[in-house]
Design an enzyme around this catalytic site. Sequence first.
Site, PDB file in Angstrom:
ATOM      1  N   CYS A   1      19.611   5.008 -34.288  1.00  0.00           N
ATOM      2  CA  CYS A   1      19.062   4.704 -32.962  1.00  0.00           C
ATOM      3  C   CYS A   1      17.731   5.407 -32.709  1.00  0.00           C
ATOM      4  O   CYS A   1      16.965   4.982 -31.858  1.00  0.00           O
ATOM      5  CB  CYS A   1      20.071   5.071 -31.882  1.00  0.00           C
ATOM      6  SG  CYS A   1      20.422   6.841 -31.809  1.00  0.00           S
TER       7      CYS A   1
ATOM      8  N   GLN B   1      21.783   0.642 -26.387  1.00  0.00           N
ATOM      9  CA  GLN B   1      21.608   0.850 -27.831  1.00  0.00           C
ATOM     10  C   GLN B   1      22.578  -0.036 -28.613  1.00  0.00           C
ATOM     11  O   GLN B   1      22.200  -0.670 -29.606  1.00  0.00           O
ATOM     12  CB  GLN B   1      21.851   2.332 -28.168  1.00  0.00           C
ATOM     13  CG  GLN B   1      21.570   2.674 -29.612  1.00  0.00           C
ATOM     14  CD  GLN B   1      20.088   2.538 -29.955  1.00  0.00           C
ATOM     15  OE1 GLN B   1      19.245   3.087 -29.279  1.00  0.00           O
ATOM     16  NE2 GLN B   1      19.775   1.782 -30.999  1.00  0.00           N
TER      17      GLN B   1
ATOM     18  N   HIS C   1      26.238   4.516 -24.815  1.00  0.00           N
ATOM     19  CA  HIS C   1      24.825   4.096 -24.813  1.00  0.00           C
ATOM     20  C   HIS C   1      24.808   2.572 -25.029  1.00  0.00           C
ATOM     21  O   HIS C   1      24.464   2.086 -26.103  1.00  0.00           O
ATOM     22  CB  HIS C   1      24.080   4.833 -25.924  1.00  0.00           C
ATOM     23  CG  HIS C   1      22.582   4.812 -25.802  1.00  0.00           C
ATOM     24  ND1 HIS C   1      21.904   4.174 -24.774  1.00  0.00           N
ATOM     25  CD2 HIS C   1      21.617   5.344 -26.599  1.00  0.00           C
ATOM     26  CE1 HIS C   1      20.598   4.330 -24.944  1.00  0.00           C
ATOM     27  NE2 HIS C   1      20.396   5.035 -26.034  1.00  0.00           N
TER      28      HIS C   1
ATOM     29  N   ASP D   1      23.539   8.986 -36.558  1.00  0.00           N
ATOM     30  CA  ASP D   1      22.818   9.455 -35.369  1.00  0.00           C
ATOM     31  C   ASP D   1      22.671  10.966 -35.532  1.00  0.00           C
ATOM     32  O   ASP D   1      23.288  11.576 -36.426  1.00  0.00           O
ATOM     33  CB  ASP D   1      23.614   9.088 -34.105  1.00  0.00           C
ATOM     34  CG  ASP D   1      22.887   9.453 -32.804  1.00  0.00           C
ATOM     35  OD1 ASP D   1      21.657   9.697 -32.845  1.00  0.00           O
ATOM     36  OD2 ASP D   1      23.551   9.500 -31.741  1.00  0.00           O
TER      37      ASP D   1
ATOM     38  N   ARG E   1      15.262  -2.789 -28.894  1.00  0.00           N
ATOM     39  CA  ARG E   1      15.665  -2.216 -27.601  1.00  0.00           C
ATOM     40  C   ARG E   1      15.007  -2.990 -26.466  1.00  0.00           C
ATOM     41  O   ARG E   1      15.610  -3.204 -25.418  1.00  0.00           O
ATOM     42  CB  ARG E   1      15.297  -0.727 -27.542  1.00  0.00           C
ATOM     43  CG  ARG E   1      16.131   0.180 -28.448  1.00  0.00           C
ATOM     44  CD  ARG E   1      17.592   0.234 -27.994  1.00  0.00           C
ATOM     45  NE  ARG E   1      17.679   0.563 -26.581  1.00  0.00           N
ATOM     46  CZ  ARG E   1      17.658   1.821 -26.092  1.00  0.00           C
ATOM     47  NH1 ARG E   1      17.625   2.842 -26.919  1.00  0.00           N
ATOM     48  NH2 ARG E   1      17.718   2.032 -24.787  1.00  0.00           N
TER      49      ARG E   1
ATOM     50  N   ARG F   1      19.826   7.510 -16.873  1.00  0.00           N
ATOM     51  CA  ARG F   1      20.218   8.284 -18.072  1.00  0.00           C
ATOM     52  C   ARG F   1      20.727   9.615 -17.557  1.00  0.00           C
ATOM     53  O   ARG F   1      19.962  10.370 -16.930  1.00  0.00           O
ATOM     54  CB  ARG F   1      19.024   8.460 -19.008  1.00  0.00           C
ATOM     55  CG  ARG F   1      19.267   9.457 -20.121  1.00  0.00           C
ATOM     56  CD  ARG F   1      18.215   9.426 -21.198  1.00  0.00           C
ATOM     57  NE  ARG F   1      18.440   8.298 -22.082  1.00  0.00           N
ATOM     58  CZ  ARG F   1      17.895   8.154 -23.287  1.00  0.00           C
ATOM     59  NH1 ARG F   1      17.092   9.091 -23.758  1.00  0.00           N
ATOM     60  NH2 ARG F   1      18.144   7.098 -24.026  1.00  0.00           N
TER      61      ARG F   1
HETATM   62  N1   CP Z   1      17.532   5.524 -28.964  1.00  0.00           N
HETATM   63  C1   CP Z   1      17.133   6.002 -27.776  1.00  0.00           C
HETATM   64  O1   CP Z   1      17.817   5.861 -26.745  1.00  0.00           O
HETATM   65  O2   CP Z   1      15.925   6.602 -27.801  1.00  0.00           O
HETATM   66  P1   CP Z   1      15.263   7.442 -26.621  1.00  0.00           P
HETATM   67  O3   CP Z   1      16.120   8.649 -26.389  1.00  0.00           O
HETATM   68  O4   CP Z   1      13.889   7.781 -27.109  1.00  0.00           O
HETATM   69  O5   CP Z   1      15.223   6.573 -25.387  1.00  0.00           O
HETATM   70  N1  NVA Z   2      23.450  10.753 -29.373  1.00  0.00           N
HETATM   71  C1  NVA Z   2      22.068  10.974 -28.992  1.00  0.00           C
HETATM   72  C2  NVA Z   2      21.353   9.672 -28.832  1.00  0.00           C
HETATM   73  C3  NVA Z   2      19.899   9.776 -28.516  1.00  0.00           C
HETATM   74  C4  NVA Z   2      19.266   8.445 -28.252  1.00  0.00           C
HETATM   75  C5  NVA Z   2      22.012  11.776 -27.705  1.00  0.00           C
HETATM   76  O1  NVA Z   2      22.853  11.547 -26.817  1.00  0.00           O
HETATM   77  O2  NVA Z   2      21.151  12.649 -27.591  1.00  0.00           O
END
Ligand code: CP
Ligand code: NVA
Length: 305
Positions: free
Chosen positions: A261, A132, A129, A221, A289, A102
């Site tokens: 999400c 997701q 993502h 989101d 997920r 990430r």
């Molecule tokens: N939706 C999602 O990726 O959640 P987290 O940031 O908690 O992993």
């Molecule tokens: N768009 C958000 C998604 C979190 C799971 C971010 O990137 O923070």
Amino acid sequence: MKHLLNITDLTVDEIKLVLELSHRDPASLGRPLAGSDGTPKGAALIFEKPSNRTRHSMEIAVVQLGGHPIYTRGEEVGFDSREPVEDIARIMSGYHGLIAARVFKHDVVKRLAEASSIPVVNMLSDESHPLQGLADALTMVQEFGSLDGKTVAYVGDYNNVARSLGEVCVMLGAHYRLACPSGYEATDAELSRIAALGNGSINQSNDPKLAVVGAHAVHTDTWVSMGQEAEKTERLQIFGSYAVTTDLMSKADAKAIFMHCLPAYRGYEVAADVIDGSASRVIQQGHNRLHASRGVLAYLLGVTK
Ligand code: CP
Ligand code: NVA
């Protein structure tokens, strides 16, 4: 070597296979992360940003596939600060069966994949993502049987989640309708790119009602993604009229579902009575997920039936 940096690293048939693998009992997938002597291979899970769902679902998926997850904070490996991304990828390729990251910059997962001799998975970048997107597709397929011909609305910021959702929707034949404020939209080039991915369609306006009318699923989101905290005040003002409320949901199909999400900010992008109401599928979506991650990891590791 197969990687998952974006949804588009998979073909339509591969996405359908991954969704089928995701539905299956974990035991039926074998243990593709166990070595020939049964010893677990490692799975490096590197996080430059916080996580609840992604960390937990990926750790459990790795265990279900016979492997051993090793969680590492980004600052411990220090992409390009402690050592080059490529050295990290080459070293980890000797310990593990899988690397997942990430990251702030999508380029980091690309460089990891280029230097790695094992599969690399994007667990969220500034661009996309994909884990997701797969869980979102799994949830909608469970709900509707198929995405073919369904209308999926996304209201809010055209961000990483919106991009992966659009890709998977169009690839699986859905009509994807975006409503984003001016300056936070998909570019025309991006709309054309996504439109060419499959049998579905994509269109965009600045009007949430236009996007949502008759839709079978309504997604949103956060308005402030991780890394955008300095823009929070400005963003909350700009996005103020893009909240998913009961009034907006009433324009959608009578049986429309609400998806997010998570994490969600009640009173901002979604009203509490929508996300906590009967149309909401966010908990099932979050649980998916795990199933989608297990399905796609199994596929990347060679499980095809
Ligand atoms: N939706 C999602 O990726 O959640 P987290 O940031 O908690 O992993
Ligand atoms: N768009 C958000 C998604 C979190 C799971 C971010 O990137 O923070």
